[in-house]
Scaffold this active site. Sequence first.
Site, short mmCIF file in Angstrom:
data_model
loop_
_atom_site.label_atom_id
_atom_site.label_comp_id
_atom_site.label_asym_id
_atom_site.label_seq_id
_atom_site.Cartn_x
_atom_site.Cartn_y
_atom_site.Cartn_z
N GLY A 78 0.67 -1.19 -0.18
CA GLY A 78 0.00 0.02 -0.07
C GLY A 78 0.62 1.31 0.13
O GLY A 78 0.21 2.35 0.21
N SER A 84 2.01 4.64 -1.27
CA SER A 84 1.50 5.54 -2.53
C SER A 84 2.50 6.37 -2.62
O SER A 84 2.29 7.02 -3.61
CB SER A 84 0.23 5.69 -2.30
OG SER A 84 0.12 6.56 -0.94
N HIS A 96 7.87 7.16 5.02
CA HIS A 96 7.14 7.71 6.17
C HIS A 96 6.84 6.92 7.32
O HIS A 96 6.23 5.59 6.75
CB HIS A 96 6.14 8.68 5.46
CG HIS A 96 5.33 7.71 4.60
ND1 HIS A 96 5.55 7.77 3.19
CD2 HIS A 96 4.14 7.23 4.61
CE1 HIS A 96 4.93 6.98 2.51
NE2 HIS A 96 3.65 6.54 3.37
P1 DGP Z 1 1.22 5.20 2.22
O1 DGP Z 1 -0.11 4.53 1.50
O2 DGP Z 1 2.08 4.22 3.14
O3 DGP Z 1 2.24 5.68 1.16
O4 DGP Z 1 0.97 6.41 3.04
C1 DGP Z 1 0.81 7.62 2.11
C2 DGP Z 1 0.14 8.58 3.11
O5 DGP Z 1 0.27 9.89 2.77
C3 DGP Z 1 -1.43 8.49 2.85
O6 DGP Z 1 -1.87 8.01 4.29
C4 DGP Z 1 -2.04 9.82 2.53
C5 DGP Z 1 -0.66 10.79 2.70
N1 DGP Z 1 -0.81 11.79 2.01
C6 DGP Z 1 -0.50 11.69 0.51
N2 DGP Z 1 -0.35 12.84 0.04
C7 DGP Z 1 -0.31 13.84 1.20
C8 DGP Z 1 -0.13 15.18 1.20
O7 DGP Z 1 0.08 16.00 0.24
N3 DGP Z 1 -0.29 15.78 2.51
C9 DGP Z 1 -0.41 15.18 3.50
N4 DGP Z 1 -0.37 15.64 4.64
N5 DGP Z 1 -0.77 13.69 3.62
C10 DGP Z 1 -0.50 13.15 2.31
#
Ligand code: DGP
Length: 113
Positions: free
Chosen positions: A92, A94, A99
């Site tokens: 998952g 993305s 992070h």
């Molecule tokens: P993952 O699926 O593990 O790659 O988590 C990516 C997370 O990042 C997802 O929970 C949504 C978050 N996310 C994606 N784009 C942004 C953004 O531009 N700002 C913030 N604050 N969170 C974001």
Amino acid sequence: MSCIFCKIANKEIPAKIIYEDEHTVAFEDLNPQAPVHVLIIPKKHISTPLDIHTEDNALIGHMYQVANTVAKEKQIDKRGFRTLMNCNKEAGQSVFHIHLHVLGGRVMMWPPG
Ligand code: DGP
């Protein structure tokens, strides 16, 4: 540099930043999956957990210390919280800048699905 989390770290796009130091930034997830959902990123660009190398060991350990700080600040430390890092598509991932998710404020299910 087109990485969205590098842009957040560089303040080129906004985020609700709740903690920052020399090596990391922590901010609220845009699409929260729990009452508390914070992402901790290194300022250094690392694409996936597979790209973590020996020279990053202190940085990764530091990210977990930041997770503890965030959990205490959000008052989920004693109740319990989950830290996780997704790696590549089937898990998952993305956003391809590592992070550490910090999730809490509700009961976490296991297995996570
Ligand atoms: P993952 O699926 O593990 O790659 O988590 C990516 C997370 O990042 C997802 O929970 C949504 C978050 N996310 C994606 N784009 C942004 C953004 O531009 N700002 C913030 N604050 N969170 C974001």
